[in-house]
Design an enzyme around this catalytic site. Structure first.
Site, PDB file in Angstrom:
ATOM      1  N   GLU A  45       7.279   0.751   5.410  1.00 24.80           N
ATOM      2  CA  GLU A  45       6.618  -0.254   6.251  1.00 24.80           C
ATOM      3  C   GLU A  45       6.803  -1.625   5.612  1.00 24.80           C
ATOM      4  O   GLU A  45       6.808  -1.754   4.377  1.00 24.80           O
ATOM      5  CB  GLU A  45       5.129   0.098   6.331  1.00 24.80           C
ATOM      6  CG  GLU A  45       4.284  -0.846   7.171  1.00 24.80           C
ATOM      7  CD  GLU A  45       2.803  -0.431   7.199  1.00 24.80           C
ATOM      8  OE1 GLU A  45       2.497   0.760   6.949  1.00 24.80           O
ATOM      9  OE2 GLU A  45       1.961  -1.315   7.440  1.00 24.80           O
ATOM     10  N   GLN A  82      -3.995   3.532   1.382  1.00 27.59           N
ATOM     11  CA  GLN A  82      -4.413   3.580   2.790  1.00 27.59           C
ATOM     12  C   GLN A  82      -4.538   5.058   3.177  1.00 27.59           C
ATOM     13  O   GLN A  82      -3.520   5.745   3.293  1.00 27.59           O
ATOM     14  CB  GLN A  82      -3.356   2.889   3.667  1.00 27.59           C
ATOM     15  CG  GLN A  82      -3.690   2.869   5.150  1.00 27.59           C
ATOM     16  CD  GLN A  82      -2.521   2.345   5.965  1.00 27.59           C
ATOM     17  OE1 GLN A  82      -1.394   2.823   5.834  1.00 27.59           O
ATOM     18  NE2 GLN A  82      -2.771   1.361   6.802  1.00 27.59           N
ATOM     19  N   GLU A  99      -8.748   4.922   9.467  1.00 28.78           N
ATOM     20  CA  GLU A  99      -8.229   4.671   8.122  1.00 28.78           C
ATOM     21  C   GLU A  99      -9.243   4.019   7.209  1.00 28.78           C
ATOM     22  O   GLU A  99     -10.177   3.350   7.656  1.00 28.78           O
ATOM     23  CB  GLU A  99      -6.973   3.803   8.208  1.00 28.78           C
ATOM     24  CG  GLU A  99      -7.233   2.419   8.747  1.00 28.78           C
ATOM     25  CD  GLU A  99      -5.977   1.553   8.710  1.00 28.78           C
ATOM     26  OE1 GLU A  99      -5.011   1.897   9.420  1.00 28.78           O
ATOM     27  OE2 GLU A  99      -5.973   0.560   7.969  1.00 28.78           O
ATOM     28  N   HIS A 148       3.826   7.259   3.975  1.00 25.64           N
ATOM     29  CA  HIS A 148       4.740   6.114   3.944  1.00 25.64           C
ATOM     30  C   HIS A 148       4.390   5.207   2.771  1.00 25.64           C
ATOM     31  O   HIS A 148       3.328   5.334   2.166  1.00 25.64           O
ATOM     32  CB  HIS A 148       4.695   5.321   5.261  1.00 25.64           C
ATOM     33  CG  HIS A 148       3.408   4.610   5.530  1.00 25.64           C
ATOM     34  ND1 HIS A 148       2.344   5.198   6.185  1.00 25.64           N
ATOM     35  CD2 HIS A 148       2.997   3.351   5.221  1.00 25.64           C
ATOM     36  CE1 HIS A 148       1.354   4.329   6.275  1.00 25.64           C
ATOM     37  NE2 HIS A 148       1.714   3.202   5.700  1.00 25.64           N
ATOM     38  N   HIS A 183       0.827  -1.207   0.000  1.00 17.89           N
ATOM     39  CA  HIS A 183       0.000   0.000   0.000  1.00 17.89           C
ATOM     40  C   HIS A 183       0.860   1.256   0.000  1.00 17.89           C
ATOM     41  O   HIS A 183       2.056   1.215   0.244  1.00 17.89           O
ATOM     42  CB  HIS A 183      -0.993   0.028   1.182  1.00 17.89           C
ATOM     43  CG  HIS A 183      -0.383   0.071   2.544  1.00 17.89           C
ATOM     44  ND1 HIS A 183      -0.145  -1.061   3.298  1.00 17.89           N
ATOM     45  CD2 HIS A 183       0.006   1.117   3.317  1.00 17.89           C
ATOM     46  CE1 HIS A 183       0.365  -0.709   4.466  1.00 17.89           C
ATOM     47  NE2 HIS A 183       0.475   0.608   4.506  1.00 17.89           N
TER      48      HIS A 183
END
Lengths: 150, 150
Positions: free
Chosen positions: A134, A60, A43, A84, A7
């Site tokens: 991430e 996301q 989210e 991110h 994502h």
């Protein structure tokens, strides 16, 4: 091994308005929503495509639930934008350990719970050419649920 | 219709060092490199996965070839990090026109040439909740090349 772009995490001030922007502009629909109190975010996951490793790629969209959360502080400093990026792996524990061995700072001692029951960790952006990165291992269908089918 | 995350564009000061970071840390290999003089960038595409629409998702690492390019100015202001995200479509012309109709500013009157012979345009980040957003239609195998096979 990292096998997909899982994502792109996008920080926003107003989740409902941002979801509506992505729906109205591109036709992207909400696949899942949740509140993660530990991360301090509300989210929405928008599924964009499936991937060759059997997973999928999402946007996301993240709205902070409190100003002192990581995303809340980031938004106050930077405004809305890409917060991110996340790569999918079958083994977040093993990959995080291997990456830590290479001298990249891994932000959690042990993976924590991310979207949709996944297990996640983050790498320090200063060790990743400015990109907060991430690593994600998706949740398997629950054993309880599977056994209930038999 | 936008059917995949085509790439994440990451601006960096030194392309060779950044390519080496992604190789050494994650095992990602360079799929393609080129210089786009119009965009003022030297770039490397790292293929991460294939996608359910028949395309693929890449990281696009971008080093400016001149300080006054869009990426050069962005880097001077922001430092290294995610510069833009890109969605793949079969019809960048049609999608760009439809999105312009909705009041989102499209930065080019006509799509320009992007990575690997693709046709691309960009949407204004201020109209996209802070995200510089690219639309991409990949190049088809060339007609000349196809006909040469017959």
């Amino acid at each position: 091994m990292l096998t997909r772009i899982d994502h792109i995490g996008i920080a926003c001030f107003d989740l409902d308005k941002t979801v509506e922007f992505y729906r109205a502009t591109y036709g992207f629909e909400v696949f899942h929503t949740e509140v993660n109190e530990e991360q301090g975010v509300r989210e929405a996951m928008l599924k964009i495509n499936e991937t060759s490793d059997g997973g999928a790629s999402y946007l996301q969209l993240l709205e902070p639930t409190r100003e002192d959360s990581a995303v809340g502080k980031w938004l106050a400093k930077n405004g809305e934008g890409v917060h991110h990026i996340a790569f999918g792996t079958e083994d977040v524990d093993g990959d995080a350990a291997a990456i830590r061995e290479k001298g990249v700072r891994v932000l959690y001692d042990e993976p924590r719970i991310g979207s949709m029951g996944s297990r996640i960790t983050f790498l320090h952006p200063k060790d990743c050419h400015g990109v907060l990165t991430e690593l994600v291992t998706s949740a398997k269908p629950s054993a309880d649920h599977s056994s209930a089918e038999h």
